[in-house]
Structures are given as C-alpha cells and as structure tokens.
Design a protein around this motif. Structure first.
Motif, PDB file in Angstrom:
ATOM      1  N   ILE A  89      33.634   2.878 -30.802  1.00 50.15           N
ATOM      2  CA  ILE A  89      32.534   2.080 -30.646  1.00 50.15           C
ATOM      3  C   ILE A  89      32.562   0.363 -30.355  1.00 50.15           C
ATOM      4  O   ILE A  89      31.385   0.043 -30.239  1.00 50.15           O
ATOM      5  CB  ILE A  89      33.207   1.792 -32.758  1.00 50.15           C
ATOM      6  CG1 ILE A  89      32.721   3.420 -32.950  1.00 50.15           C
ATOM      7  CG2 ILE A  89      31.938   1.073 -33.624  1.00 50.15           C
ATOM      8  CD1 ILE A  89      32.714   3.094 -35.182  1.00 50.15           C
ATOM      9  N   THR A  99      33.093  -0.265 -27.206  1.00 46.21           N
ATOM     10  CA  THR A  99      32.098   0.045 -25.603  1.00 46.21           C
ATOM     11  C   THR A  99      30.742   0.015 -26.342  1.00 46.21           C
ATOM     12  O   THR A  99      30.180  -0.899 -25.498  1.00 46.21           O
ATOM     13  CB  THR A  99      32.570   1.227 -25.325  1.00 46.21           C
ATOM     14  OG1 THR A  99      34.114   2.109 -25.421  1.00 46.21           O
ATOM     15  CG2 THR A  99      31.278   1.506 -23.684  1.00 46.21           C
ATOM     16  N   LEU A 100      30.396   0.643 -27.253  1.00 44.93           N
ATOM     17  CA  LEU A 100      28.494   0.267 -27.795  1.00 44.93           C
ATOM     18  C   LEU A 100      28.709  -1.068 -28.284  1.00 44.93           C
ATOM     19  O   LEU A 100      27.754  -1.805 -27.955  1.00 44.93           O
ATOM     20  CB  LEU A 100      28.582   1.538 -29.695  1.00 44.93           C
ATOM     21  CG  LEU A 100      27.464   0.767 -29.822  1.00 44.93           C
ATOM     22  CD1 LEU A 100      26.120   1.073 -28.760  1.00 44.93           C
ATOM     23  CD2 LEU A 100      27.047   1.620 -30.955  1.00 44.93           C
ATOM     24  N   GLN A 104      28.054  -3.257 -25.233  1.00 40.80           N
ATOM     25  CA  GLN A 104      27.015  -2.961 -24.486  1.00 40.80           C
ATOM     26  C   GLN A 104      25.981  -4.032 -25.217  1.00 40.80           C
ATOM     27  O   GLN A 104      25.005  -4.234 -24.533  1.00 40.80           O
ATOM     28  CB  GLN A 104      26.512  -1.881 -24.213  1.00 40.80           C
ATOM     29  CG  GLN A 104      27.541  -0.934 -22.822  1.00 40.80           C
ATOM     30  CD  GLN A 104      26.978   0.781 -23.747  1.00 40.80           C
ATOM     31  OE1 GLN A 104      26.255   0.928 -22.572  1.00 40.80           O
ATOM     32  NE2 GLN A 104      27.827   1.701 -24.014  1.00 40.80           N
ATOM     33  N   ILE A 105      25.356  -4.043 -26.255  1.00 45.74           N
ATOM     34  CA  ILE A 105      25.205  -4.490 -27.048  1.00 45.74           C
ATOM     35  C   ILE A 105      25.051  -6.091 -26.775  1.00 45.74           C
ATOM     36  O   ILE A 105      24.322  -6.298 -27.100  1.00 45.74           O
ATOM     37  CB  ILE A 105      24.828  -4.400 -29.115  1.00 45.74           C
ATOM     38  CG1 ILE A 105      24.502  -2.508 -29.254  1.00 45.74           C
ATOM     39  CG2 ILE A 105      23.958  -4.816 -29.639  1.00 45.74           C
ATOM     40  CD1 ILE A 105      24.546  -2.158 -30.566  1.00 45.74           C
ATOM     41  N   TYR A 155      23.834  -6.860 -23.676  1.00 42.35           N
ATOM     42  CA  TYR A 155      22.094  -6.655 -23.191  1.00 42.35           C
ATOM     43  C   TYR A 155      21.128  -7.344 -23.829  1.00 42.35           C
ATOM     44  O   TYR A 155      20.123  -7.931 -23.969  1.00 42.35           O
ATOM     45  CB  TYR A 155      21.326  -5.192 -23.982  1.00 42.35           C
ATOM     46  CG  TYR A 155      21.906  -3.773 -23.544  1.00 42.35           C
ATOM     47  CD1 TYR A 155      22.400  -4.192 -22.410  1.00 42.35           C
ATOM     48  CD2 TYR A 155      22.494  -1.990 -24.162  1.00 42.35           C
ATOM     49  CE1 TYR A 155      22.915  -2.775 -21.525  1.00 42.35           C
ATOM     50  CE2 TYR A 155      23.412  -1.418 -24.010  1.00 42.35           C
ATOM     51  CZ  TYR A 155      23.344  -1.614 -22.392  1.00 42.35           C
ATOM     52  OH  TYR A 155      23.473  -0.324 -21.986  1.00 42.35           O
ATOM     53  N   ILE A 169      21.229 -10.827 -21.634  1.00 43.52           N
ATOM     54  CA  ILE A 169      20.250 -10.122 -20.503  1.00 43.52           C
ATOM     55  C   ILE A 169      19.041 -10.440 -21.151  1.00 43.52           C
ATOM     56  O   ILE A 169      17.839 -10.624 -20.593  1.00 43.52           O
ATOM     57  CB  ILE A 169      20.294  -9.025 -19.892  1.00 43.52           C
ATOM     58  CG1 ILE A 169      21.742  -7.956 -19.549  1.00 43.52           C
ATOM     59  CG2 ILE A 169      19.413  -8.248 -19.393  1.00 43.52           C
ATOM     60  CD1 ILE A 169      22.000  -7.099 -19.286  1.00 43.52           C
ATOM     61  N   THR A 170      18.413  -9.463 -22.295  1.00 43.82           N
ATOM     62  CA  THR A 170      16.838 -10.338 -23.127  1.00 43.82           C
ATOM     63  C   THR A 170      16.857 -11.850 -23.406  1.00 43.82           C
ATOM     64  O   THR A 170      15.432 -11.657 -22.878  1.00 43.82           O
ATOM     65  CB  THR A 170      17.444  -9.255 -24.173  1.00 43.82           C
ATOM     66  OG1 THR A 170      17.479  -7.748 -24.044  1.00 43.82           O
ATOM     67  CG2 THR A 170      16.374  -9.244 -24.633  1.00 43.82           C
ATOM     68  N   PHE A 230      16.545 -13.795 -19.673  1.00 43.26           N
ATOM     69  CA  PHE A 230      15.967 -13.013 -18.752  1.00 43.26           C
ATOM     70  C   PHE A 230      14.478 -12.989 -19.122  1.00 43.26           C
ATOM     71  O   PHE A 230      13.618 -11.980 -18.583  1.00 43.26           O
ATOM     72  CB  PHE A 230      15.782 -11.726 -18.199  1.00 43.26           C
ATOM     73  CG  PHE A 230      17.048 -11.785 -16.826  1.00 43.26           C
ATOM     74  CD1 PHE A 230      16.677 -12.685 -15.949  1.00 43.26           C
ATOM     75  CD2 PHE A 230      18.475 -10.902 -17.256  1.00 43.26           C
ATOM     76  CE1 PHE A 230      17.753 -12.921 -14.464  1.00 43.26           C
ATOM     77  CE2 PHE A 230      19.821 -11.614 -16.364  1.00 43.26           C
ATOM     78  CZ  PHE A 230      19.445 -12.238 -14.917  1.00 43.26           C
ATOM     79  N   ALA A 231      13.922 -13.600 -20.700  1.00 42.21           N
ATOM     80  CA  ALA A 231      12.942 -13.461 -21.202  1.00 42.21           C
ATOM     81  C   ALA A 231      11.905 -14.172 -20.744  1.00 42.21           C
ATOM     82  O   ALA A 231      11.574 -14.380 -20.237  1.00 42.21           O
ATOM     83  CB  ALA A 231      13.230 -13.951 -22.642  1.00 42.21           C
ATOM     84  N   PRO A 232      10.717 -13.527 -21.114  1.00 45.91           N
ATOM     85  CA  PRO A 232       9.832 -14.554 -20.408  1.00 45.91           C
ATOM     86  C   PRO A 232       9.704 -15.816 -21.123  1.00 45.91           C
ATOM     87  O   PRO A 232       8.735 -16.102 -20.066  1.00 45.91           O
ATOM     88  CB  PRO A 232       8.589 -13.005 -20.964  1.00 45.91           C
ATOM     89  CG  PRO A 232       8.952 -12.221 -21.469  1.00 45.91           C
ATOM     90  CD  PRO A 232      10.150 -12.442 -21.987  1.00 45.91           C
ATOM     91  N   GLY A 243      11.928  -9.879 -14.981  1.00 46.59           N
ATOM     92  CA  GLY A 243      12.243 -10.637 -17.069  1.00 46.59           C
ATOM     93  C   GLY A 243      11.242 -11.509 -17.291  1.00 46.59           C
ATOM     94  O   GLY A 243      10.430 -11.464 -18.188  1.00 46.59           O
ATOM     95  N   ALA A 244      10.426 -12.396 -16.314  1.00 40.68           N
ATOM     96  CA  ALA A 244       9.070 -12.767 -16.442  1.00 40.68           C
ATOM     97  C   ALA A 244       8.207 -12.715 -16.170  1.00 40.68           C
ATOM     98  O   ALA A 244       6.918 -12.436 -17.173  1.00 40.68           O
ATOM     99  CB  ALA A 244       9.061 -13.878 -15.518  1.00 40.68           C
ATOM    100  N   MET A 257      12.904  -6.785 -18.239  1.00 33.95           N
ATOM    101  CA  MET A 257      14.020  -7.038 -19.171  1.00 33.95           C
ATOM    102  C   MET A 257      13.915  -7.097 -20.803  1.00 33.95           C
ATOM    103  O   MET A 257      14.827  -7.862 -21.127  1.00 33.95           O
ATOM    104  CB  MET A 257      14.854  -8.274 -18.274  1.00 33.95           C
ATOM    105  CG  MET A 257      15.183  -8.085 -17.261  1.00 33.95           C
ATOM    106  SD  MET A 257      15.668  -6.392 -15.910  1.00 33.95           S
ATOM    107  CE  MET A 257      17.612  -6.261 -17.240  1.00 33.95           C
ATOM    108  N   LYS A 262       6.740 -19.671 -12.550  1.00 30.34           N
ATOM    109  CA  LYS A 262       6.902 -18.892 -13.280  1.00 30.34           C
ATOM    110  C   LYS A 262       4.957 -18.393 -14.552  1.00 30.34           C
ATOM    111  O   LYS A 262       4.568 -17.724 -14.718  1.00 30.34           O
ATOM    112  CB  LYS A 262       7.460 -18.909 -14.783  1.00 30.34           C
ATOM    113  CG  LYS A 262       7.767 -17.733 -15.188  1.00 30.34           C
ATOM    114  CD  LYS A 262       8.802 -17.941 -16.603  1.00 30.34           C
ATOM    115  CE  LYS A 262       9.560 -17.184 -16.405  1.00 30.34           C
ATOM    116  NZ  LYS A 262      11.212 -17.466 -17.543  1.00 30.34           N
ATOM    117  N   GLN A 278       3.468 -15.337 -13.521  1.00 29.36           N
ATOM    118  CA  GLN A 278       2.905 -14.465 -14.894  1.00 29.36           C
ATOM    119  C   GLN A 278       1.043 -14.142 -14.831  1.00 29.36           C
ATOM    120  O   GLN A 278       0.605 -12.966 -15.250  1.00 29.36           O
ATOM    121  CB  GLN A 278       3.318 -14.645 -15.726  1.00 29.36           C
ATOM    122  CG  GLN A 278       4.916 -14.815 -16.704  1.00 29.36           C
ATOM    123  CD  GLN A 278       4.884 -15.779 -17.575  1.00 29.36           C
ATOM    124  OE1 GLN A 278       4.475 -16.617 -17.885  1.00 29.36           O
ATOM    125  NE2 GLN A 278       6.144 -15.337 -17.575  1.00 29.36           N
TER     126      GLN A 278
END
Lengths: 50, 564
Positions: A31, A33-34, A37-38, A41, A44-45, A48-50, B213-214, B218, B359, B363
């Motif tokens: 658990i 480890t999960l 990871q979450i 992630y 990361i989200t 690196f969001a747009p 990501g852009a 991601m 960016k 896009q």
C-alpha cells in the motif's frame, strides 16, 4: 474432517513470510508503494500540466 | 525485416520453447500437469501472472494510447494492489485448504453443482472467445505492417502455443512465461534507451517531458467525478479494484498460475510481486509512448500510421483530397517543429514570460497538425471502412519499431509482441483445458478414471480449445469491431462472477438459489445498462457485483437452512 481433496503432504496454510516478519507488514509495504507512486504521479501531473 | 532480425526472432523463440519443453519432459501425473506439481516459487508465479495479463495488444496499444491520449490510462490499475492483498488474505488460503484444481470446484463445495457449472460455463464462453482474439489482435497488425499472410501468422502463433502448452502443461506455461517476460522487459528497455538516444541533442529528458506535458500527454491523474470518463482516479481505484479482484481471484487463467505455487506463502508473494510491479510497468510502457510522441515532434510522422490503409486510398479517386491534406500537413508539421524548438530554447533560457509565449504558440501549431490528422483519419474511415477494424493508435508503436530501430532490435521487439501473445494464450488454453476436464468431464462424465487418463484428456481438450481459438482468430476478420465487442463482453460478465464468489466467500448464510437468482438479475441489469446507457465499462464490474450481493441478501429466505 478433511475436505475431499485433502493432501496431508501439503504445507500448513499460515506460514510466516520470509521477509519483514508478518504478512501485515508486507501488505503495508504494498500500500505504501502505491501511495508513493500516486504522490509521484500527482507531482508529474501538476509539474507538466498544459 | 533484415536477416539479423529474423535470426534474433527465430533464435529467441526456439530457445524459449525448447527450454520449456526440456524443463517439463517425461511423464507427468495430473497434479504435475494441471498444477505444475506445486513446485513453483514466487518469482516464477509473479512473472507468470504478469505475462498472462499482458497480452500482445498491451505492447502494441499502450504506447499508442499514450501517444494519442497521454498517461491517464495508468489509473486503470490503481485498484490492483488492493485486490492482490484481498486475494492473498482471503482467497488463496481457501483454495489451498480445499486443494482445488479450479476456482469453480469451490463453488460446488460452497453452494451446489449448478453454481459450479454456471461459473465454469461463463468462464469457458468468455475465455474461449478471448483466446481467439489474443491471437488475432496482434496477428492482424503484424500481418498488415510486415506484409505477412494473416492466416499463416495466426497459425504460427497458435501452433507454437498449442505445442508447448499441450506437451508440458502448467509448468511449461509458467517456465516459458518467465523467460518471455525477461525478453519483453529487456526489449522494452532497449527501445526506451534508443528513443532517448535518438531525440535531438539539445532536447533533454526534462525538455521531452515538458513538450509532452504542454500537449496534455502527462495527465497521469484525473480526480474528476465524471462517470462517463473511462479513466479517472476514482474509476481506477474502485472499478479497477473490482475488475482485478474478479480477474485474479476467479478467472481460472490466473487462479491456475498461483495454485501452482509451492505453498500459500509462494502464491501470496507472487501475487504481491504483481501488486507492486504492475503499475510501474504500465507507467513505463506509457512513458515509452510519450517519448515516441516527442520523437515525432522532430521527425515527421506519417499523416496516418496504418500505412496499408493509407496506401489503399492513394490509388483511388480520393487521392487528390488526400494529397491536399498531406501538403497542408507537411507545412503544419514544419511550423510545429519550429515551435517545439522555440519552446525548448525558451525553457533553457529560464525566462518565464518567453516560456509561456512559446508554449502557447507550440500548442496552437500542434492543434492545427492534429486537426489535419483527424481529417485524414475521417477520410480514410469513410472511403476505406476496413481500416476501422483496428485503431490507428495500435499501429503507432510498431511503425516506430520498423522504421526507426536498428537491425536486430526490430527482431527483438517483434519477438516481444509475439511472446506477449503466446504467454497470454498459453495460460488461457491451459485454463480452458483444465476447467473442461475438472469441472465437466471428471465431475459428470467419467468420474473414476486413472490419472493417466485425465492427463491424456486434458491434453486433448487443450488441443480442442487451441483449435477453437485458431478458428475464431481465422474468421475474426469477417466481423466488424470484434475486438471491442469481446473486451466489453468480458467486462459485462466479470461483475456478476465476482458477486457470486464474494457471496460464497463472505456471506456464509446465503444459499445457492438466492445467489443463482441474484446472478441472473445482475446479469440482466448490466446488459440493460450496456444497451441503454453510456456508463464507462469499468463501472459494470461494480454494478454487477453490487447487485448480486444485494439481491442475494434480499432473497436469502428462499433457501432452506440446510442448503445454506
């Protein structure tokens, strides 16, 4: 009374795991480890969001 | 493929198949043939479980999915570790205690014969069809891209699997899967290294991830509550949990893998090994797809990745329309490439305002390129409906492998795809043969035969199911959207099957009749939802399971106390 396919040569069911002493600790590692990871992630989200 | 590629492909295939045959040569009794003699240790069980779940389409589709849709598919697996823990605690000890060969034997011990037949029957129907698709899905893509004849490709994959599954039984399946998984992991790792190496020298891994990501690739986590959105954190952790619980806890193709363990401990560790490694493995495969996406920001990709379909349109009256789209795409791609380079330079300069401006330009240019790709796809689907049979995304990774990887590595990656197909199919055939013999033949047709007789009949039924799968794979091309239909079919049944097993495991006072009727109601409801709503398919698992449990509780009084 044994079930129909009972095999006396089979090992006992509740063996101690070879690592960490108890099964609960091993489940906790899975658990954790999960969860780690979450978190990664989620970062990361967000990073690196747009 | 070059001669070196053929050499790598044939040598790895022959080595693994011969190894599996050599490890299992000689006479085997029924326990050895159907449960691997209960000799396997947890690393073999864990790799065997992973190899069974990861079919060829995993390695063909998943990178393509990340290319088109980003990383969010990984959320699908968030419930899996919890399912591994629940199975380890509650289900594995029960199967071991009863010393069963199949999961469905347990249903008779707990309820009665009709519940055992129901469980086994649903499994045979669902897996029997799925085994054909496990062969057909990669075969149609490999055949079309490599120019191989489809029927021969089907036949070669199927014949090799039947050969070693029949000759060595469960142990051969697990031993070959262990080697196949090693080749698969090495192959994917090598592919990832080469992609990174082939990125432009000024683009670091951080830049590559920022470029992806852009453009929204991601997007690993989505905490939205949209029930129609297939991949969110919530659907993964709940629907994914129920799906994994059902698949690993009740599907014989998986149950047979961990029942071949030396002890409960080995089986549990094998399952938990999968619980820890499955999500990082899927993440890595998706990230390879993202890297391919970034690679194709600097090297012009085809306007449509299914090259045979694209070529077929070039020889028709619609070629002019296609050429116009291609010309506009070439210009749009050049602009997109320049914008990507500008964004990378801005990132390296560290000027925030400049980064944001480049960016946005990047896009916008990517939107234009994407729109042209979409127009092309619609044109091809409209004029050449055959192309709809497999998704364009499934061709992306194989296109990259064939056109961008060096000689030798192409052969290795084709081996990865073929091994993934073989390892899943082997488990399925092994489980189909076992269930037919144990739950039908030995139970109701010939109950008092010798071990040797049952081993022979198990081999015969494994061949039979192999031929069924091959026939289905051969005729699959006659039907439209078959792969999707079979995938949905699996989801439709899993919730009900899981509900039956959950009642059996945890609600000891509920009897056979109540559970049987509840299962029928649940199945009818899920089918109704499938035909009338747009509910994401992962939720079928939750709904089906919940309805079985609810109605089984409600109908509990209809069973006599002695039946419970």
């Amino acid at each position: 009374m044994h079930p129909p396919n009972h095999d006396p040569d089979r090992p006992e069911l509740d063996e101690t795991p070879p690592l960490l002493g108890t099964w609960n600790r091993i489940y906790l590692v899975v658990i954790a480890t999960l969860f780690a990871q979450i978190l990664l992630y989620a970062w990361i989200t967000w990073q690196f969001a747009p | 493929m070059t001669q070196l590629d053929w050499l790598v492909l044939l040598a790895t295939t022959a080595a693994i198949v011969l190894y599996g045959w050599w490890k299992t040569r000689g006479h085997q009794d029924m326990n050895a043939y159907l449960r691997g003699g209960n000799e396997l240790k947890w690393p073999t069980i864990g790799l065997s479980i992973m190899a069974t779940q990861a079919s060829a389409i995993t390695f063909l589709s998943t990178p393509g999915q990340a290319y088109e849709d980003g990383m969010r598919f990984v959320q699908f697996y968030f419930g899996l570790p919890f399912a591994m823990i629940v199975i380890s605690i509650f289900i594995v000890p029960i199967y071991y205690k009863l010393n069963v060969f199949t999961a469905y034997e347990y249903l008779e011990r707990r309820f009665d014969l009709k519940m055992r037949f129901l469980g086994a029957f649903l499994f045979l129907i669902q897996r029997g069809l799925a085994a054909g698709i496990t062969i057909y899905a990669p075969a149609i893509i490999l055949a079309s891209v490599m120019g191989w004849p489809l029927h021969i490709t089907n036949l070669v994959i199927g014949a090799i699997v039947i050969l070693y599954t029949v000759s060595g039984g469960t142990k051969a399946v697990s031993q070959t899967q262990k080697q196949q998984m090693v080749v698969i992991m090495v192959g994917m790792f090598v592919a990832a290294l080469i992609i990174v190496y082939r990125l432009p020298p000024n683009v670091s891994l951080g830049d590559a991830t920022a470029l992806a990501g852009a453009l929204g690739r991601m997007n690993v986590l989505d905490f939205g509550f949209d029930l129609n959105n297939r991949y969110t954190f919530w659907s993964g952790i709940t629907g994914g949990f129920f799906l994994a619980l059902s698949y690993f806890g009740t599907d014989q193709s998986q149950v047979q893998r961990y029942l071949s363990g030396r002890s409960v401990t080995e089986s549990r560790l094998g399952l938990l090994f999968n619980g820890i490694l499955k999500i990082p493995m899927q993440f890595a495969i998706l990230y390879i797809g993202v890297l391919v996406f970034v690679f194709y920001l600097f090297v012009k990709p085809p306007i449509f990745f299914n090259s045979p379909a694209l070529r077929s349109l070039q020889n028709t009256p619609h070629a002019a329309q296609l050429n116009d789209l291609q010309r506009r795409y070439d210009l749009a791609f050049a602009k997109q490439k320049a914008a990507a380079n500008a964004f990378v330079k801005a990132r390296q300069s560290g000027n925030t305002a400049h980064i944001q401006a480049t960016k946005r330009a990047f896009q916008q240019s990517a939107q234009h390129t994407n729109a042209l790709r979409k127009s092309t796809r619609l044109l091809i689907y409209d004029k050449h409906p055959q192309a709809k049979k497999s998704k364009e995304a499934d061709y992306i990774f194989i296109y990259f492998v064939i056109h961008m990887l060096p000689a030798g590595i192409v052969g290795l990656l084709i081996a990865v795809i073929l091994f993934a197909a073989m390892s899943s199919t082997a488990s399925e055939l092994n489980a189909l043969g076992t269930t037919t013999v144990i739950d039908f033949y030995r139970r109701s047709i010939r109950p008092n035969e010798s071990d040797r007789h049952y081993v022979f009949v198990s081999k015969a039924f494994t061949v039979f199911w192999g031929l069924v799968a091959l026939s289905f794979a051969s005729f699959a091309s006659l039907l439209d959207n078959l792969i999707e239909a079979v995938n949905i079919l699996g989801s439709i049944f899993y919730g009900t099957i899981l509900g039956i097993f959950l009642v059996a495991f945890f609600l000891k006072r509920i009897g056979s009749n109540a559970t049987f009727i509840a299962a029928l109601i649940a199945q009818a409801t899920v089918l109704f939802l499938y035909f009338t709503s747009s509910l994401g398919f992962l939720w079928y698992n939750v709904v089906g399971c919940a309805i079985v449990v609810f109605f089984a509780l409600l109908l509990k009084p209809i069973d006599k106390p002695s039946n419970a």
